[in-house]
Scaffold this active site. Structure first.
Site, short mmCIF file in Angstrom:
data_model
loop_
_atom_site.label_atom_id
_atom_site.label_comp_id
_atom_site.label_asym_id
_atom_site.label_seq_id
_atom_site.Cartn_x
_atom_site.Cartn_y
_atom_site.Cartn_z
N GLU A 127 59.71 29.89 -120.00
CA GLU A 127 58.72 29.22 -119.14
C GLU A 127 57.43 29.02 -119.90
O GLU A 127 57.01 29.89 -120.65
CB GLU A 127 58.49 30.10 -117.90
CG GLU A 127 57.55 29.53 -116.87
CD GLU A 127 57.45 30.40 -115.61
OE1 GLU A 127 58.42 31.11 -115.27
OE2 GLU A 127 56.39 30.39 -114.99
N ASP A 137 53.58 28.03 -118.81
CA ASP A 137 52.91 28.09 -117.52
C ASP A 137 51.44 27.67 -117.57
O ASP A 137 50.68 28.23 -118.35
CB ASP A 137 52.91 29.57 -117.14
CG ASP A 137 53.31 29.80 -115.72
OD1 ASP A 137 53.52 28.82 -115.01
OD2 ASP A 137 53.39 30.97 -115.33
N GLU A 148 48.46 27.57 -114.68
CA GLU A 148 48.14 27.82 -113.28
C GLU A 148 46.63 27.70 -113.10
O GLU A 148 45.87 28.33 -113.84
CB GLU A 148 48.58 29.23 -112.85
CG GLU A 148 50.08 29.45 -112.96
CD GLU A 148 50.53 30.76 -112.30
OE1 GLU A 148 49.66 31.55 -111.87
OE2 GLU A 148 51.74 30.96 -112.22
#
Ligand SMILES: *[C@@H]1O[C@H](CO)[C@@H](O)[C@H](O)[C@H]1NC(C)=O
Ligand SMILES: *[C@@H]1O[C@H](CO)[C@@H](O)[C@H](O)[C@H]1NC(C)=O
Length: 279
Positions: free
Chosen positions: A105, A107, A109
């Site tokens: 993953e 990521d 955010e």
């Protein structure tokens, strides 16, 4: 007059001819544009160019890419939840499918905040299910006032996080020195907006103000370019950063990085993970 279908075919041909290997073609973002709305109150603008994700007390929402990619450069323009966005988290990430224990993953955010307080861009990379590579940044602009471009560049050489063309994070492939690197599981692109009032804002001290709901974040202009083979249809800039890009990254990190797992001695009392010392 060419039909929309043949125009699309023309765009594909032109891109191949130009050697840019575009995976996504122009069109509605939820069709030829390569994304599909998945869950919750996500909606597409009438002209097909913008996906709005919404969050209320009952649900967040999300979309994903129709395709998966094994090495790609992903660009997405995002306009984040305005005003009091405390407790909300908007995301853009790539994730492999199959076993969760061994998932990969990359990521991004965006942790919301009270009105007037800065968002935090939280980044992390997981390989074979193991993450713990968090770095966080302030943004040098108001990410709610307009659209800004956030990019993930994932090649056999490195992973880059890029904001409006400025690289802010590079994770080099040190697999030859025994550091795991995402290299074989295709990943899908996801976007979501959800509630994380327990931890997102000032460590969970500032809760979501549901009287402001629904919260809305907007996404547009998704592009994905394959970066599987060095020199095979994409530019040298994706293989290595030149001196100017490295200098831009150094300056951005110096000014805007607010957390670096490599510098977290309390968390790693025996010393930071090995990749922190590799160049
Ligand atoms: C929110 O604002 C506060 C105060 O400026 C800051 O310390 C914090 O890092 C910001 N971001 C989040 C996600 O709490
Ligand atoms: C859409 O994204 C592409 C690739 O990131 C960029 O070159 C283009 O300028 C963007 N279009 C708009 C309208 O922002």
């Amino acid at each position: 007059m060419a039909s929309a279908g043949s125009m699309k075919a023309l765009v594909v041909i032109l891109c191949i001819a130009a050697g840019t290997a575009h995976v996504v073609v122009a069109g509605r973002i939820d069709d030829g544009g390569g994304l599909e709305v998945m869950w919750g109150g996500a909606s597409v603008s009438p002209d097909g160019q913008v996906i709005s994700l919404s969050l209320d007390r009952s649900s967040g929402s999300g979309f994903r890419s129709r395709d998966t990619y094994l090495y790609a450069r992903i660009d997405l323009q995002i306009k984040l939840v305005p005003q009091n966005s405390a407790g909300t988290v908007a995301t853009c990430y790539m994730m492999s499918e199959g076993s969760w224990e061994a998932h990969d993953e990359i990521d991004l955010e965006f942790l919301g905040n009270e009105t007037g307080q800065p968002y935090t861009l939280h980044t992390n990379v997981f390989t074979n299910g193991a993450g713990q590579k968090e770095q966080q940044f302030r943004l040098w602009f108001d990410p709610t006032a307009g659209f800004h471009t956030y990019s993930i560049v994932w090649t056999p050489h490195h992973i880059l996080v890029v904001v409006d063309g400025t690289p802010i994070r590079e994770l080099r492939n040190h697999a030859d020195k025994g550091v795991a690197y995402p290299s074989w599981q295709p990943m899908r692109v996801h976007g979501s907006l959800w509630d994380a009032e327990d931890w997102a804002t000032q460590g969970g001290q500032v809760k979501t103000d549901w009287s402001q709901a629904p919260f809305v974040a907007q996404y547009r202009n998704f592009t994905a370019v394959s970066t599987a083979a060095a020199g095979g249809g994409y530019g040298q800039e994706y293989v290595m950063m030149d001196a100017a890009a490295q200098e831009a990254m150094r300056r951005a990190r110096e000014s805007y990085m607010t957390y670096d797992y490599c510098a977290d001695g309390r968390r790693f009392p025996q010393g930071a993970p090995p990749e922190c010392y590799m160049t």
